[in-house]
Design a protein around this motif. Sequence first.
Motif, PDB file in Angstrom:
ATOM      1  N   LYS A  16      14.221  -3.896 -15.852  1.00 43.54           N
ATOM      2  CA  LYS A  16      13.024  -4.931 -15.570  1.00 43.54           C
ATOM      3  C   LYS A  16      12.017  -4.298 -14.317  1.00 43.54           C
ATOM      4  CE  LYS A  16      11.919  -9.729 -14.551  1.00 43.54           C
ATOM      5  NZ  LYS A  16      12.451 -10.988 -14.247  1.00 43.54           N
ATOM      6  N   PHE A  17      12.915  -3.934 -13.135  1.00 37.65           N
ATOM      7  CA  PHE A  17      12.048  -3.688 -11.908  1.00 37.65           C
ATOM      8  C   PHE A  17      12.242  -2.322 -11.823  1.00 37.65           C
ATOM      9  CE2 PHE A  17      13.893  -7.908 -11.240  1.00 37.65           C
ATOM     10  CZ  PHE A  17      12.815  -8.678 -11.011  1.00 37.65           C
ATOM     11  N   VAL A  18      10.937  -1.715 -11.510  1.00 37.24           N
ATOM     12  CA  VAL A  18      10.982  -0.132 -11.406  1.00 37.24           C
ATOM     13  C   VAL A  18      10.069  -0.036 -10.296  1.00 37.24           C
ATOM     14  CG1 VAL A  18       9.972   1.956 -12.691  1.00 37.24           C
ATOM     15  CG2 VAL A  18      10.954   0.057 -13.888  1.00 37.24           C
ATOM     16  N   ALA A  19      10.515   0.834  -9.416  1.00 35.76           N
ATOM     17  CA  ALA A  19       9.862   1.222  -8.137  1.00 35.76           C
ATOM     18  C   ALA A  19       8.699   2.316  -8.569  1.00 35.76           C
ATOM     19  CB  ALA A  19      10.836   1.691  -7.118  1.00 35.76           C
ATOM     20  N   GLN A  20       8.117   2.834  -7.524  1.00 32.97           N
ATOM     21  CA  GLN A  20       7.030   3.834  -7.771  1.00 32.97           C
ATOM     22  C   GLN A  20       7.448   5.057  -8.255  1.00 32.97           C
ATOM     23  OE1 GLN A  20       4.652   5.439  -4.252  1.00 32.97           O
ATOM     24  NE2 GLN A  20       2.869   4.648  -5.240  1.00 32.97           N
ATOM     25  N   GLY A  21       8.858   5.408  -7.417  1.00 33.44           N
ATOM     26  CA  GLY A  21       9.449   6.573  -8.061  1.00 33.44           C
ATOM     27  C   GLY A  21      10.794   6.701  -7.424  1.00 33.44           C
ATOM     28  N   ASN A  22      11.631   7.863  -7.512  1.00 34.56           N
ATOM     29  CA  ASN A  22      12.849   8.037  -7.094  1.00 34.56           C
ATOM     30  C   ASN A  22      13.134   8.148  -5.652  1.00 34.56           C
ATOM     31  OD1 ASN A  22      13.566   9.918 -10.112  1.00 34.56           O
ATOM     32  ND2 ASN A  22      14.491   7.924  -9.396  1.00 34.56           N
ATOM     33  N   ALA A  23      11.779   8.636  -5.128  1.00 32.65           N
ATOM     34  CA  ALA A  23      11.951   8.721  -3.555  1.00 32.65           C
ATOM     35  C   ALA A  23      10.913   7.662  -2.924  1.00 32.65           C
ATOM     36  CB  ALA A  23      11.370  10.132  -3.247  1.00 32.65           C
ATOM     37  N   SER A  24      10.396   6.688  -3.868  1.00 34.02           N
ATOM     38  CA  SER A  24       9.515   5.810  -3.332  1.00 34.02           C
ATOM     39  C   SER A  24       9.884   4.460  -3.672  1.00 34.02           C
ATOM     40  CB  SER A  24       7.923   6.015  -3.649  1.00 34.02           C
ATOM     41  OG  SER A  24       7.190   4.994  -3.313  1.00 34.02           O
TER      42      SER A  24
ATOM     43  N   VAL B 141       0.842  -1.408  -0.176  1.00 34.66           N
ATOM     44  CA  VAL B 141      -0.027  -0.148   0.074  1.00 34.66           C
ATOM     45  C   VAL B 141       1.018   1.258   0.117  1.00 34.66           C
ATOM     46  CG1 VAL B 141      -1.606   1.146   1.415  1.00 34.66           C
ATOM     47  CG2 VAL B 141      -1.708  -1.084   1.216  1.00 34.66           C
ATOM     48  N   ASP B 142       0.598   2.347  -0.644  1.00 39.86           N
ATOM     49  CA  ASP B 142       1.275   3.284  -0.997  1.00 39.86           C
ATOM     50  C   ASP B 142       1.709   4.035   0.221  1.00 39.86           C
ATOM     51  OD1 ASP B 142       0.856   2.780  -3.567  1.00 39.86           O
ATOM     52  OD2 ASP B 142       0.074   4.843  -4.304  1.00 39.86           O
TER      53      ASP B 142
ATOM     54  N   VAL C 198       8.075   1.819  -3.032  1.00 37.35           N
ATOM     55  CA  VAL C 198       6.743   1.057  -3.127  1.00 37.35           C
ATOM     56  C   VAL C 198       6.755   0.261  -4.354  1.00 37.35           C
ATOM     57  CG1 VAL C 198       4.344   1.148  -3.351  1.00 37.35           C
ATOM     58  CG2 VAL C 198       5.636   2.666  -1.501  1.00 37.35           C
ATOM     59  N   GLY C 199       6.604  -1.120  -4.345  1.00 39.02           N
ATOM     60  CA  GLY C 199       6.206  -1.917  -5.407  1.00 39.02           C
ATOM     61  C   GLY C 199       5.587  -3.194  -4.751  1.00 39.02           C
ATOM     62  N   ASP C 200       4.843  -3.837  -5.713  1.00 36.98           N
ATOM     63  CA  ASP C 200       4.110  -5.157  -5.185  1.00 36.98           C
ATOM     64  C   ASP C 200       5.495  -6.247  -5.491  1.00 36.98           C
ATOM     65  OD1 ASP C 200       2.042  -3.716  -4.609  1.00 36.98           O
ATOM     66  OD2 ASP C 200       0.867  -4.450  -6.494  1.00 36.98           O
ATOM     67  N   VAL C 201       5.559  -7.136  -4.840  1.00 34.38           N
ATOM     68  CA  VAL C 201       6.383  -8.333  -5.062  1.00 34.38           C
ATOM     69  C   VAL C 201       6.003  -9.353  -5.501  1.00 34.38           C
ATOM     70  CG1 VAL C 201       8.513  -9.384  -4.035  1.00 34.38           C
ATOM     71  CG2 VAL C 201       7.945  -7.234  -3.135  1.00 34.38           C
ATOM     72  N   MET C 202       6.316 -10.154  -6.535  1.00 30.39           N
ATOM     73  CA  MET C 202       5.719 -11.405  -6.964  1.00 30.39           C
ATOM     74  C   MET C 202       6.543 -12.486  -6.574  1.00 30.39           C
ATOM     75  SD  MET C 202       7.751 -11.309 -10.825  1.00 30.39           S
ATOM     76  CE  MET C 202       7.948  -9.535 -10.640  1.00 30.39           C
TER      77      MET C 202
ATOM     78  N   PHE D  81      12.357  -3.551  -3.855  1.00 35.87           N
ATOM     79  CA  PHE D  81      12.807  -2.540  -5.059  1.00 35.87           C
ATOM     80  C   PHE D  81      13.780  -1.518  -4.453  1.00 35.87           C
ATOM     81  CE2 PHE D  81       8.785  -4.031  -6.005  1.00 35.87           C
ATOM     82  CZ  PHE D  81       8.594  -4.150  -7.613  1.00 35.87           C
ATOM     83  N   ALA D  82      14.406  -1.297  -3.174  1.00 32.85           N
ATOM     84  CA  ALA D  82      15.400  -0.634  -2.927  1.00 32.85           C
ATOM     85  C   ALA D  82      16.636  -0.980  -3.295  1.00 32.85           C
ATOM     86  CB  ALA D  82      15.153  -0.380  -1.339  1.00 32.85           C
ATOM     87  N   TYR D  83      16.785  -2.235  -3.655  1.00 25.04           N
ATOM     88  CA  TYR D  83      17.896  -2.911  -4.225  1.00 25.04           C
ATOM     89  C   TYR D  83      17.860  -3.413  -5.535  1.00 25.04           C
ATOM     90  CZ  TYR D  83      18.442  -2.769   0.976  1.00 25.04           C
ATOM     91  OH  TYR D  83      18.673  -2.549   2.287  1.00 25.04           O
ATOM     92  N   MET D  84      16.811  -3.715  -6.220  1.00 25.86           N
ATOM     93  CA  MET D  84      16.501  -4.424  -7.311  1.00 25.86           C
ATOM     94  C   MET D  84      16.200  -3.458  -8.395  1.00 25.86           C
ATOM     95  SD  MET D  84      17.877  -7.420  -7.043  1.00 25.86           S
ATOM     96  CE  MET D  84      17.338  -8.002  -8.703  1.00 25.86           C
ATOM     97  N   SER D  85      15.317  -2.315  -8.035  1.00 30.53           N
ATOM     98  CA  SER D  85      14.798  -1.509  -9.086  1.00 30.53           C
ATOM     99  C   SER D  85      15.787  -0.679  -9.686  1.00 30.53           C
ATOM    100  CB  SER D  85      13.774  -0.621  -8.649  1.00 30.53           C
ATOM    101  OG  SER D  85      14.332   0.430  -7.789  1.00 30.53           O
TER     102      SER D  85
END
Length: 450
Positions: free
Chosen positions: A313-321, A234-235, A323-327, A245-249
């Motif tokens: 491949k992996f994109v977080a919600q933004g440069n400062a966020s 959740v946002d 957030v992302g759903d994990v598969m 996403f803090a490591y893979m995006s």
Amino acid sequence: ALNGIHRSLYIRWDSQGQPGEGGMMIMREVMSEDVVMTGLANNWFVSTTRWLTHRNENAGDVRFAWRYYYRVIGNANMIIANIDEAAGPQAEKDEIKGQALAYRAWAHFNLVQLFAERYNAGGNNSQLGVPIVTEPITEGGARNTVEEVYTQINTDIEAAIALLDEGRNAKSHININVANGIKARIALTQGRWSDAAAAAKLAREGYPLMSEADMYAGFNNVDNPEWIWGSRQVDDQQTFFASYFAYMSVNFSSTNIRGNPKAISKLLFNKIPDSDIRKNLWDPNASKPALRDPFIDEVTLSNFAKRDYMNRKFVAQGNASSVGDVMYMRASEMYLLEAEALARGGNDAQAKVILDQFAKQRNPQYAGTTNTGAALIEEIMVQRRIELWGEGFRFYDLKRLNLPLDRTGSNHVDQVVAGKFTEPAGTINWQWQIPIDEINANELMIQNPS
């Protein structure tokens, strides 16, 4: 109680490098050869990629892996032990109990793959596994054999399948598709080819392969029609640096990503045909401004390192966020699992049918395979490595197939891997050490060889 288990898969545990299952997925990838750490950055997961962390009984990440999966088991056991006497509709109790049983099977399955020797389909598997825990306890027990652990895992997943159907409240919950997917993974690891193929086919029912547009959407949305199981974040509940996403995006502005964008092994990248839509998920020319994929600049800031073969491949919600759903499970995995099981079971003809269905969706110019036998299996495995890059499967695949680690001749950085380019198959180093806290607290516990 069940929602607490769902949530435990993506919350922060003891440190920011331990975002539940996302943290374990990263560890299993950086211990392998297909995900490349391109720089030291702030050193997160560097010791892991050097094959040092998991061999250190005092390491926090070793404690995390043990504690995390056993916490899932402990909470599932509380549900299983009490749900039959709870008030409420039987259908709801069945669904809750079925999910708890599936979690117990899944967590034991992860533990035995990490902390024990690999399952040998041709042996008696009397090697030490992990303690089987099937009831609420406060004291640790002795290690069961690998065969005993797999027997319990299969008992639990079959019981879960008998209780579940297609219904559920969200994709973070376990339904019969997810349970069949877990069964397929277990059977594949045990070399039960027909069971694996059949379960994988059932798991992907109702989940079509994603479109090209969805392929480029960032692998961050549980609403992707191909996703069978995943956690929605959740946002307003951002976990900041304790996030997959803090490591893979490609774009979250963390020190780790700015200085260590994750890349694909160039050896694997070169196996992808130019007509394959997945080739655009990595940029082989990221370090060259004139040749760089514009997407890389569009989603990153000027102070981000640009390294060849880096992922988009992996994109977080933004440069400062972050957030992302994990598969955790996709239809693609089940197609490729089914094809692999069929091929290894000697059913080349049907394996080709499944492989062709999958590959033509990824490569419009794919003309169908002409391979048979070992060559067909190798083609399927290459497809699996490309498709599931970064999703937490490669360490398990190397171990279950008794293959060596081999990073030579690729774009791995010696400064990062510190000379750890190879590891022969089947050494003691493929087993994680039992955490020292468990050794100290449990007089029945036996440590793995060191």
